[in-house]
Scaffold this motif. Structure first.
Motif, PDB file in Angstrom:
ATOM      1  N   LYS A  31       0.837  -1.213   0.000  1.00  0.00           N
ATOM      2  CA  LYS A  31       0.000   0.000   0.000  1.00  0.00           C
ATOM      3  C   LYS A  31       0.869   1.259   0.000  1.00  0.00           C
ATOM      4  CE  LYS A  31      -1.969   1.309   3.851  1.00  0.00           C
ATOM      5  NZ  LYS A  31      -2.792   1.166   5.055  1.00  0.00           N
ATOM      6  N   ILE A  32       1.908   1.256   0.836  1.00  0.00           N
ATOM      7  CA  ILE A  32       2.765   2.444   0.956  1.00  0.00           C
ATOM      8  C   ILE A  32       3.627   2.637  -0.295  1.00  0.00           C
ATOM      9  CG2 ILE A  32       4.712   3.455   2.251  1.00  0.00           C
ATOM     10  CD1 ILE A  32       3.462   2.063   4.785  1.00  0.00           C
ATOM     11  N   GLN A  33       4.230   1.546  -0.765  1.00  0.00           N
ATOM     12  CA  GLN A  33       5.200   1.653  -1.871  1.00  0.00           C
ATOM     13  C   GLN A  33       4.545   1.883  -3.223  1.00  0.00           C
ATOM     14  OE1 GLN A  33       8.413   1.866  -1.393  1.00  0.00           O
ATOM     15  NE2 GLN A  33       8.383   1.344   0.759  1.00  0.00           N
ATOM     16  N   THR A  34       3.413   1.222  -3.464  1.00  0.00           N
ATOM     17  CA  THR A  34       2.834   1.314  -4.809  1.00  0.00           C
ATOM     18  C   THR A  34       1.314   1.495  -4.788  1.00  0.00           C
ATOM     19  OG1 THR A  34       2.904   0.301  -6.999  1.00  0.00           O
ATOM     20  CG2 THR A  34       2.627  -1.200  -5.153  1.00  0.00           C
ATOM     21  N   GLY A  35       0.776   1.934  -3.633  1.00  0.00           N
ATOM     22  CA  GLY A  35      -0.670   2.106  -3.506  1.00  0.00           C
ATOM     23  C   GLY A  35      -1.195   3.262  -4.342  1.00  0.00           C
ATOM     24  N   ALA A  36      -2.355   3.064  -4.953  1.00  0.00           N
ATOM     25  CA  ALA A  36      -2.984   4.132  -5.737  1.00  0.00           C
ATOM     26  C   ALA A  36      -4.498   3.971  -5.677  1.00  0.00           C
ATOM     27  CB  ALA A  36      -2.503   4.086  -7.182  1.00  0.00           C
ATOM     28  N   ALA A  37      -5.199   5.075  -5.915  1.00  0.00           N
ATOM     29  CA  ALA A  37      -6.662   5.042  -5.863  1.00  0.00           C
ATOM     30  C   ALA A  37      -7.276   5.036  -7.259  1.00  0.00           C
ATOM     31  CB  ALA A  37      -7.171   6.261  -5.083  1.00  0.00           C
ATOM     32  N   VAL A  38      -6.442   5.343  -8.260  1.00  0.00           N
ATOM     33  CA  VAL A  38      -6.930   5.356  -9.656  1.00  0.00           C
ATOM     34  C   VAL A  38      -5.987   4.527 -10.518  1.00  0.00           C
ATOM     35  CG1 VAL A  38      -8.170   7.561  -9.603  1.00  0.00           C
ATOM     36  CG2 VAL A  38      -5.710   7.571  -9.983  1.00  0.00           C
ATOM     37  N   THR A  39      -6.520   3.984 -11.623  1.00  0.00           N
ATOM     38  CA  THR A  39      -5.687   3.110 -12.463  1.00  0.00           C
ATOM     39  C   THR A  39      -4.824   3.897 -13.453  1.00  0.00           C
ATOM     40  OG1 THR A  39      -7.628   2.813 -13.850  1.00  0.00           O
ATOM     41  CG2 THR A  39      -7.115   1.035 -12.326  1.00  0.00           C
ATOM     42  N   GLU A  40      -5.092   5.202 -13.558  1.00  0.00           N
ATOM     43  CA  GLU A  40      -4.229   6.031 -14.427  1.00  0.00           C
ATOM     44  C   GLU A  40      -3.760   7.228 -13.633  1.00  0.00           C
ATOM     45  OE1 GLU A  40      -5.977   7.080 -18.192  1.00  0.00           O
ATOM     46  OE2 GLU A  40      -6.738   5.040 -18.450  1.00  0.00           O
TER      47      GLU A  40
ATOM     48  N   ASP B 178      -1.407  10.666 -13.263  1.00  0.00           N
ATOM     49  CA  ASP B 178      -0.665  11.687 -14.000  1.00  0.00           C
ATOM     50  C   ASP B 178       0.706  11.811 -13.332  1.00  0.00           C
ATOM     51  OD1 ASP B 178      -3.117  12.062 -15.157  1.00  0.00           O
ATOM     52  OD2 ASP B 178      -3.673  13.684 -13.787  1.00  0.00           O
ATOM     53  N   GLY B 179       1.712  12.049 -14.131  1.00  0.00           N
ATOM     54  CA  GLY B 179       3.045  12.310 -13.530  1.00  0.00           C
ATOM     55  C   GLY B 179       3.703  11.050 -13.008  1.00  0.00           C
ATOM     56  N   ASP B 180       4.285  11.174 -11.815  1.00  0.00           N
ATOM     57  CA  ASP B 180       5.120  10.096 -11.264  1.00  0.00           C
ATOM     58  C   ASP B 180       4.304   8.885 -10.834  1.00  0.00           C
ATOM     59  OD1 ASP B 180       7.252  11.681 -11.673  1.00  0.00           O
ATOM     60  OD2 ASP B 180       7.445  12.404  -9.607  1.00  0.00           O
ATOM     61  N   ALA B 181       4.379   7.843 -11.619  1.00  0.00           N
ATOM     62  CA  ALA B 181       3.724   6.591 -11.233  1.00  0.00           C
ATOM     63  C   ALA B 181       4.744   5.735 -10.485  1.00  0.00           C
ATOM     64  CB  ALA B 181       3.219   5.863 -12.464  1.00  0.00           C
ATOM     65  N   PRO B 182       4.317   5.090  -9.373  1.00  0.00           N
ATOM     66  CA  PRO B 182       5.288   4.285  -8.618  1.00  0.00           C
ATOM     67  C   PRO B 182       5.710   3.033  -9.395  1.00  0.00           C
ATOM     68  CG  PRO B 182       3.091   3.984  -7.731  1.00  0.00           C
ATOM     69  CD  PRO B 182       2.977   5.034  -8.799  1.00  0.00           C
ATOM     70  N   ALA B 183       6.913   2.576  -9.149  1.00  0.00           N
ATOM     71  CA  ALA B 183       7.409   1.380  -9.813  1.00  0.00           C
ATOM     72  C   ALA B 183       6.672   0.150  -9.270  1.00  0.00           C
ATOM     73  CB  ALA B 183       8.910   1.244  -9.553  1.00  0.00           C
ATOM     74  N   ASP B 184       6.720  -0.928 -10.038  1.00  0.00           N
ATOM     75  CA  ASP B 184       6.129  -2.188  -9.550  1.00  0.00           C
ATOM     76  C   ASP B 184       6.857  -2.622  -8.287  1.00  0.00           C
ATOM     77  OD1 ASP B 184       4.613  -1.975 -11.757  1.00  0.00           O
ATOM     78  OD2 ASP B 184       5.287  -3.809 -12.743  1.00  0.00           O
ATOM     79  N   PHE B 185       6.145  -3.312  -7.420  1.00  0.00           N
ATOM     80  CA  PHE B 185       6.716  -3.710  -6.124  1.00  0.00           C
ATOM     81  C   PHE B 185       6.855  -5.231  -6.067  1.00  0.00           C
ATOM     82  CE2 PHE B 185       6.175  -4.557  -1.476  1.00  0.00           C
ATOM     83  CZ  PHE B 185       7.318  -3.878  -1.038  1.00  0.00           C
TER      84      PHE B 185
ATOM     85  N   GLY C 176      -3.435   9.646  -6.109  1.00  0.00           N
ATOM     86  CA  GLY C 176      -4.614   9.838  -6.957  1.00  0.00           C
ATOM     87  C   GLY C 176      -5.948   9.865  -6.230  1.00  0.00           C
ATOM     88  N   LEU C 177      -5.918   9.779  -4.879  1.00  0.00           N
ATOM     89  CA  LEU C 177      -7.190   9.770  -4.146  1.00  0.00           C
ATOM     90  C   LEU C 177      -7.903  11.117  -4.263  1.00  0.00           C
ATOM     91  CD1 LEU C 177      -9.153   8.218  -2.321  1.00  0.00           C
ATOM     92  CD2 LEU C 177      -7.870   9.009  -0.342  1.00  0.00           C
ATOM     93  N   ASP C 178      -7.132  12.203  -4.237  1.00  0.00           N
ATOM     94  CA  ASP C 178      -7.724  13.550  -4.377  1.00  0.00           C
ATOM     95  C   ASP C 178      -8.431  13.674  -5.732  1.00  0.00           C
ATOM     96  OD1 ASP C 178      -5.219  13.306  -5.550  1.00  0.00           O
ATOM     97  OD2 ASP C 178      -4.617  15.382  -5.171  1.00  0.00           O
ATOM     98  N   LYS C 179      -7.772  13.153  -6.778  1.00  0.00           N
ATOM     99  CA  LYS C 179      -8.341  13.211  -8.133  1.00  0.00           C
ATOM    100  C   LYS C 179      -9.652  12.406  -8.189  1.00  0.00           C
ATOM    101  CE  LYS C 179      -7.099  11.452 -12.695  1.00  0.00           C
ATOM    102  NZ  LYS C 179      -6.075  10.702 -13.441  1.00  0.00           N
TER     103      LYS C 179
END
Length: 342
Positions: free
Chosen positions: A213-222, A224-231, A299-302
Motif C-alpha cells: 500500500k505504501i510503496q505502490t498504492g494508488a486510488a486510480v488506475t491512471e 498523472d506524472g510520477d507513477a510508482p514502480a512495480d513492487f 490519486g485519491l484527491d483526483k
C-alpha cells in the motif's frame, strides 16, 4: 512558572489504530505503530511500537503481539493502558526526581460511544493523567491544517486513518454534520491481502500488505506524472506451499481497493447531502481537505474530486495533522473549551 506547572506536563495524543503520536511543547516526541508485544506467561511488556511491529506475525508461543485499538477505539483495555504508559515513558517528559502528573488531550473518532469514550479516559488516567480532555478527530485535523474553525464559514475535512474514516463539516467551533465509517487503512490492507490470495495464489501477511500500500498504492488506475514502480512481493504459494516472489503494479492495487474507496466516496456524498445549503456554498468555494495516512494514497484527491465535482486538497503533512491540531487545542485550552470533552 508555578510549582504546579513544574510537576505537570502537557501531552497531546493522537491515539490511532495504526500509529500513536505524542506531542509535547510543540515537538512530536513519540511516533510509533500502535502495537505491543507481551510475554504470554508473565504478561510483561517485551516491546512496543516499531520493535513490536517487527515481531508482528513472526512470534512463537511465548510472545504475543497485540494491536490494542480496533476501528479507532480501544479493543483491549489492559494492553492499551500498558502501551500508553510505555509510550509516555518513551517521550521522556517525566521529571527526574518527582512523579509528573499529565494533562492530556486525546483525539477520538467522532462516532464514538460513551462506553468507548470512558475506556479512553480510564486508560489515560491509569497511565498517569490527572486531567483528560478529548477532541473529535476531524476537528483536530481541521485545526492542524490551519482552518479557523470558529468562523461562520463551513469547512469539510475527510480524515482517513487506520481504523476509521472521519468526514465532518465544521463551522463555528462545532461539527455541523458528520459521517464516521469503519473503512480505512486496515481495510485497505485486508483488500490487498485478499486480492493477492485470489489473483496470484499468494499468501502474504498484514505487514507485507501495508508495504504494498505504501510503496505502490494508488486510488486510480491512471496516474498523472510520477507513477510508482512495480513492487516485488514475497509470500507463500498457496498451491505448492513454497515461498515465491511476484511483481505488483499500482493498477492492481487500485483495482483491489476500488470497492472500499467507493464506500468512502459514498460517505463523503452523504455528508454533503446533509449539509445546510449555506454551508454547502462555502464548501463549493473552499473544497474538501484530506488528512490522515489514507490521504497519501496516490490519486485519491483526483478520484474524490471527479466524484464530487469539488476541489480536493491534500494536507501538507497529512499523517501529523491530527496530533498538531490536538497540540494547538491543548496550548489554547480556554479558546477551544467548547469543542473539548471531559
Amino acid at each position: 512558572m508555578g510549582l504546579f506547572d513544574f510537576f505537570t506536563s502537557e501531552l497531546a495524543i493522537d491515539l490511532g489504530t495504526a500509529n500513536t503520536l505524542i506531542l509535547n511543547k510543540d515537538q512530536i516526541v513519540v511516533e510509533e505503530p500502535s502495537i505491543i508485544a507481551l510475554d504470554r506467561a508473565t504478561g510483561k511488556v517485551i516491546a512496543i511500537g516499531k520493535q513490536a511491529m517487527q515481531m508482528h506475525e513472526k512470534t512463537h508461543d511465548n510472545i504475543k503481539t497485540i494491536r490494542p485499538l480496533k476501528d479507532g477505539v480501544i479493543a483491549d483495555f489492559h494492553a492499551a493502558e500498558q502501551m500508553i504508559r510505555a509510550m509516555i515513558k518513551m517521550s521522556k517528559v517525566n521529571n527526574k526526581f518527582f512523579a509528573t502528573s499529565h494533562r492530556m488531550v486525546i483525539c477520538i473518532p467522532s462516532g464514538i460511544t460513551e462506553v468507548e469514550k470512558r475506556a479512553v479516559r480510564d486508560s489515560a488516567e491509569h497511565a498517569g493523567a490527572k486531567e483528560v480532555f478529548m477532541i473529535p478527530e476531524p476537528v483536530a485535523a481541521a485545526i492542524g491544517i490551519g482552518i479557523e474553525i470558529d468562523e461562520p464559514m463551513g469547512s469539510m475535512v475527510v480524515d482517513i486513518g487506520g481504523g476509521t474514516t472521519e468526514i465532518a463539516i465544521i463551522a463555528l467551533s462545532g461539527i455541523v454534520c458528520d459521517e464516521s465509517i469503519r473503512i480505512a487503512g486496515d481495510i485497505f490492507n485486508r483488500d490487498i491481502l485478499d486480492y493477492m490470495r485470489r489473483q496470484h495464489n499468494l499468501l502474504i501477511g498484514e505487514r507485507t500488505a501495508e508495504m504494498i500500500k505504501i510503496q505502490t498504492g494508488a486510488a486510480v488506475t491512471e496516474l498523472d506524472g510520477d507513477a510508482p514502480a512495480d513492487f516485488e512481493v514475497r509470500g507463500r504459494d498457496l498451491v505448492t506451499g513454497i515461498p515465491k516472489i511476484i511483481s505488483v503494479s499500482y493498477q492492481e492495487v487500485a483495482f483491489a481497493l476500488d470497492k472500499s474507496l467507493a464506500k468512502i466516496e459514498d460517505a463523503v456524498l452523504k455528508a454533503l447531502e446533509t449539509a445546510p445549503p449555506e454551508l454547502a456554498g462555502d464548501i463549493y468555494d473552499r473544497g474538501i481537505h484530506l488528512t490522515g495516512g489514507g490521504a497519501l494514497l496516490r490519486g485519491l484527491d483526483k478520484r474524490i474530486s471527479l466524484k464530487t465535482k469539488l476541489p480536493v486538497h491534500v494536507a501538507e503533512d497529512p499523517l501529523r495533522a491530527v496530533v498538531r491540531g490536538t497540540g494547538i487545542a491543548l496550548k489554547h485550552i480556554d479558546q477551544y473549551k467548547p469543542i473539548l470533552m471531559q
